[in-house]
Design a protein around this motif. Structure first.
Motif, PDB file in Angstrom:
ATOM      1  N   LEU A 100       0.975  -1.264  -0.146  1.00 43.99           N
ATOM      2  CA  LEU A 100      -0.093   0.313  -0.009  1.00 43.99           C
ATOM      3  C   LEU A 100       0.870   1.794   0.072  1.00 43.99           C
ATOM      4  CD1 LEU A 100      -2.397  -1.732   2.886  1.00 43.99           C
ATOM      5  CD2 LEU A 100      -2.792  -1.490   0.922  1.00 43.99           C
ATOM      6  N   LEU A 101       0.421   2.129  -0.591  1.00 42.15           N
ATOM      7  CA  LEU A 101       0.766   3.349  -0.757  1.00 42.15           C
ATOM      8  C   LEU A 101       0.591   5.038   0.609  1.00 42.15           C
ATOM      9  CD1 LEU A 101       1.176   4.347  -4.136  1.00 42.15           C
ATOM     10  CD2 LEU A 101       3.327   2.970  -3.035  1.00 42.15           C
ATOM     11  N   VAL A 102       1.845   5.460   1.027  1.00 41.76           N
ATOM     12  CA  VAL A 102       1.085   6.357   1.581  1.00 41.76           C
ATOM     13  C   VAL A 102       2.039   7.762   1.638  1.00 41.76           C
ATOM     14  CG1 VAL A 102       0.416   4.592   3.767  1.00 41.76           C
ATOM     15  CG2 VAL A 102       2.852   5.577   3.860  1.00 41.76           C
ATOM     16  N   PRO A 103       1.540   9.228   1.924  1.00 43.90           N
ATOM     17  CA  PRO A 103       3.080   9.776   1.554  1.00 43.90           C
ATOM     18  C   PRO A 103       3.456   9.605   2.989  1.00 43.90           C
ATOM     19  CG  PRO A 103      -0.119  10.791   2.522  1.00 43.90           C
ATOM     20  CD  PRO A 103       0.292   9.228   2.901  1.00 43.90           C
ATOM     21  N   ALA A 104       4.787   9.922   1.765  1.00 46.67           N
ATOM     22  CA  ALA A 104       6.038   9.887   2.974  1.00 46.67           C
ATOM     23  C   ALA A 104       6.534  10.599   4.148  1.00 46.67           C
ATOM     24  CB  ALA A 104       7.079   9.835   1.929  1.00 46.67           C
ATOM     25  N   ASP A 105       5.831  11.697   4.269  1.00 50.35           N
ATOM     26  CA  ASP A 105       5.773  12.744   5.086  1.00 50.35           C
ATOM     27  C   ASP A 105       5.048  12.668   5.926  1.00 50.35           C
ATOM     28  OD1 ASP A 105       3.926  13.463   3.812  1.00 50.35           O
ATOM     29  OD2 ASP A 105       4.396  15.800   3.438  1.00 50.35           O
ATOM     30  N   THR A 106       4.415  11.154   6.180  1.00 44.98           N
ATOM     31  CA  THR A 106       3.226  11.018   7.195  1.00 44.98           C
ATOM     32  C   THR A 106       3.680  10.728   9.064  1.00 44.98           C
ATOM     33  OG1 THR A 106       1.550   9.590   5.768  1.00 44.98           O
ATOM     34  CG2 THR A 106       1.678   9.221   8.198  1.00 44.98           C
ATOM     35  N   LEU A 107       3.426  12.024   9.727  1.00 45.64           N
ATOM     36  CA  LEU A 107       3.402  12.451  11.155  1.00 45.64           C
ATOM     37  C   LEU A 107       3.180  11.435  11.857  1.00 45.64           C
ATOM     38  CD1 LEU A 107       5.765  13.298  13.074  1.00 45.64           C
ATOM     39  CD2 LEU A 107       4.226  15.361  12.961  1.00 45.64           C
ATOM     40  N   CYS A 108       3.750  10.371  12.546  1.00 42.49           N
ATOM     41  CA  CYS A 108       3.548   9.434  13.934  1.00 42.49           C
ATOM     42  C   CYS A 108       3.737  10.206  14.930  1.00 42.49           C
ATOM     43  CB  CYS A 108       3.411   8.125  13.358  1.00 42.49           C
ATOM     44  SG  CYS A 108       2.913   7.679  12.302  1.00 42.49           S
ATOM     45  N   LYS A 109       2.907   9.837  15.870  1.00 41.41           N
ATOM     46  CA  LYS A 109       3.099  10.507  17.393  1.00 41.41           C
ATOM     47  C   LYS A 109       2.486   9.422  18.158  1.00 41.41           C
ATOM     48  CE  LYS A 109       2.540  14.962  16.903  1.00 41.41           C
ATOM     49  NZ  LYS A 109       2.119  16.401  17.468  1.00 41.41           N
ATOM     50  N   ALA A 110       2.918   8.387  19.953  1.00 42.49           N
ATOM     51  CA  ALA A 110       2.448   8.042  20.281  1.00 42.49           C
ATOM     52  C   ALA A 110       3.387   8.333  22.060  1.00 42.49           C
ATOM     53  CB  ALA A 110       3.122   6.571  19.752  1.00 42.49           C
ATOM     54  N   ASN A 111       3.080   7.048  22.391  1.00 46.67           N
ATOM     55  CA  ASN A 111       3.678   7.505  23.739  1.00 46.67           C
ATOM     56  C   ASN A 111       4.482   6.165  24.119  1.00 46.67           C
ATOM     57  OD1 ASN A 111       1.422  10.100  24.552  1.00 46.67           O
ATOM     58  ND2 ASN A 111       0.068   8.947  24.958  1.00 46.67           N
ATOM     59  N   SER A 112       5.441   6.720  24.699  1.00 47.36           N
ATOM     60  CA  SER A 112       6.062   5.730  25.801  1.00 47.36           C
ATOM     61  C   SER A 112       6.536   6.068  27.337  1.00 47.36           C
ATOM     62  CB  SER A 112       7.585   5.824  25.325  1.00 47.36           C
ATOM     63  OG  SER A 112       8.847   6.674  25.050  1.00 47.36           O
ATOM     64  N   LYS A 113       7.482   4.658  28.034  1.00 46.14           N
ATOM     65  CA  LYS A 113       7.487   5.297  28.803  1.00 46.14           C
ATOM     66  C   LYS A 113       7.996   6.549  29.363  1.00 46.14           C
ATOM     67  CE  LYS A 113       7.055   0.696  30.837  1.00 46.14           C
ATOM     68  NZ  LYS A 113       7.631  -0.506  31.619  1.00 46.14           N
ATOM     69  N   LEU A 114       9.463   6.698  27.881  1.00 47.73           N
ATOM     70  CA  LEU A 114      10.364   8.028  28.159  1.00 47.73           C
ATOM     71  C   LEU A 114       9.486   9.419  27.992  1.00 47.73           C
ATOM     72  CD1 LEU A 114      13.151   9.278  27.656  1.00 47.73           C
ATOM     73  CD2 LEU A 114      13.606   8.817  26.011  1.00 47.73           C
ATOM     74  N   GLY A 115       8.255   9.369  27.831  1.00 44.25           N
ATOM     75  CA  GLY A 115       8.002  10.749  27.139  1.00 44.25           C
ATOM     76  C   GLY A 115       7.056  10.014  25.451  1.00 44.25           C
ATOM     77  N   ARG A 116       6.721  12.103  24.896  1.00 43.14           N
ATOM     78  CA  ARG A 116       5.955  11.278  23.932  1.00 43.14           C
ATOM     79  C   ARG A 116       6.714  11.485  22.286  1.00 43.14           C
ATOM     80  NH1 ARG A 116       0.561  10.489  21.914  1.00 43.14           N
ATOM     81  NH2 ARG A 116       0.200  12.055  20.416  1.00 43.14           N
ATOM     82  N   ALA A 117       6.015  10.681  22.150  1.00 44.64           N
ATOM     83  CA  ALA A 117       7.733  10.015  20.730  1.00 44.64           C
ATOM     84  C   ALA A 117       6.664  10.503  19.312  1.00 44.64           C
ATOM     85  CB  ALA A 117       7.990   8.588  20.516  1.00 44.64           C
ATOM     86  N   SER A 118       7.649  11.071  18.666  1.00 44.55           N
ATOM     87  CA  SER A 118       6.911  11.410  17.505  1.00 44.55           C
ATOM     88  C   SER A 118       8.151  11.202  16.344  1.00 44.55           C
ATOM     89  CB  SER A 118       6.830  13.176  17.120  1.00 44.55           C
ATOM     90  OG  SER A 118       8.062  13.823  17.478  1.00 44.55           O
ATOM     91  N   PHE A 119       7.656  10.427  14.898  1.00 43.28           N
ATOM     92  CA  PHE A 119       8.292  10.452  14.197  1.00 43.28           C
ATOM     93  C   PHE A 119       8.139  10.227  12.381  1.00 43.28           C
ATOM     94  CE2 PHE A 119       5.826   6.885  16.106  1.00 43.28           C
ATOM     95  CZ  PHE A 119       5.541   6.295  14.619  1.00 43.28           C
ATOM     96  N   TYR A 120       8.118  10.042  11.625  1.00 45.41           N
ATOM     97  CA  TYR A 120       7.676   9.723  10.174  1.00 45.41           C
ATOM     98  C   TYR A 120       7.724   8.050   9.708  1.00 45.41           C
ATOM     99  CZ  TYR A 120       8.005  15.528   9.937  1.00 45.41           C
ATOM    100  OH  TYR A 120       7.577  16.308   9.769  1.00 45.41           O
ATOM    101  N   LEU A 121       7.198   7.600   8.825  1.00 41.83           N
ATOM    102  CA  LEU A 121       7.091   6.912   8.673  1.00 41.83           C
ATOM    103  C   LEU A 121       7.730   5.945   7.548  1.00 41.83           C
ATOM    104  CD1 LEU A 121       3.061   5.919   7.543  1.00 41.83           C
ATOM    105  CD2 LEU A 121       4.240   5.187   9.752  1.00 41.83           C
ATOM    106  N   ARG A 122       8.792   7.305   7.296  1.00 45.67           N
ATOM    107  CA  ARG A 122       9.978   7.105   6.358  1.00 45.67           C
ATOM    108  C   ARG A 122      10.927   7.030   6.656  1.00 45.67           C
ATOM    109  NH1 ARG A 122       9.288  12.747   5.517  1.00 45.67           N
ATOM    110  NH2 ARG A 122      10.598  13.613   6.755  1.00 45.67           N
ATOM    111  N   ASP A 123      10.875   7.751   8.388  1.00 44.59           N
ATOM    112  CA  ASP A 123      12.403   6.680   9.080  1.00 44.59           C
ATOM    113  C   ASP A 123      12.073   5.733  10.313  1.00 44.59           C
ATOM    114  OD1 ASP A 123      13.439   9.394   8.536  1.00 44.59           O
ATOM    115  OD2 ASP A 123      12.612   9.973   9.872  1.00 44.59           O
ATOM    116  N   VAL A 124      11.186   4.428   9.542  1.00 42.98           N
ATOM    117  CA  VAL A 124      10.884   3.684  10.306  1.00 42.98           C
ATOM    118  C   VAL A 124      11.400   2.604   9.813  1.00 42.98           C
ATOM    119  CG1 VAL A 124       8.909   2.352  11.081  1.00 42.98           C
ATOM    120  CG2 VAL A 124       9.107   4.624  11.682  1.00 42.98           C
ATOM    121  N   ARG A 125      12.434   1.394  10.637  1.00 50.18           N
ATOM    122  CA  ARG A 125      12.061   0.393   9.925  1.00 50.18           C
ATOM    123  C   ARG A 125      11.410  -0.945   8.807  1.00 50.18           C
ATOM    124  NH1 ARG A 125      18.068  -2.344  11.697  1.00 50.18           N
ATOM    125  NH2 ARG A 125      18.571  -0.179  10.519  1.00 50.18           N
TER     126      ARG A 125
END
Length: 128
Positions: free
Chosen positions: A92-117
């Motif tokens: 499937l295709l998504v925009p490469a600049d899709t920004l995702c956010k989530a919670n972790s024990k360290l704090g609020r995480a943010s990342f782009y899908l293009r930076d994910v393995r």
């Protein structure tokens, strides 16, 4: 003044950020190989993933995804290999600049899908 408040209340409430599913656990491996345990995932401000297959766009809930892995970037689009629960694998295709956010024990995480393995999705059942 009261009338103004009542008329603007729906607009003000609509600006609130949606809340991600707290029962959804995500194990994310970034492009540097570091693993992150996350909850409450939102991508593009939504609790589902906007994807495109051919000429049709879909809204795929995170709860129906088992595994997701970026394959390659094609211009401003990112091709993903997505394993869906009960449906198998899809590209499937998504925009490469899709920004995702989530919670972790360290704090609020943010990342782009293009930076994910890779992203592994796990849903925890509620305790009775």
């Amino acid at each position: 003044m009261r009338r103004f408040l009542w008329l603007t209340l729906p607009f003000i409430l609509s600006m609130a950020e949606p809340v991600g599913d707290k029962n959804l656990r995500v194990e994310l491996t970034d492009k540097e190989g570091v693993k992150h345990e996350l909850t409450g995932l939102l991508c593009g401000g939504r609790d589902y993933l906007r994807v495109k297959e051919g000429a049709v766009e879909y809204a795929v809930p995170f709860s129906s995804i088992r595994y997701m892995e970026p394959i390659k970037q094609e211009g401003n689009l990112l091709r993903l290999k997505v394993e869906l629960k009960g449906y198998g694998n899809k590209e499937l295709l998504v925009p490469a600049d899709t920004l995702c956010k989530a919670n972790s024990k360290l704090g609020r995480a943010s990342f782009y899908l293009r930076d994910v393995r890779a992203i592994l999705f796990r849903t925890e059942e509620k305790a009775r």
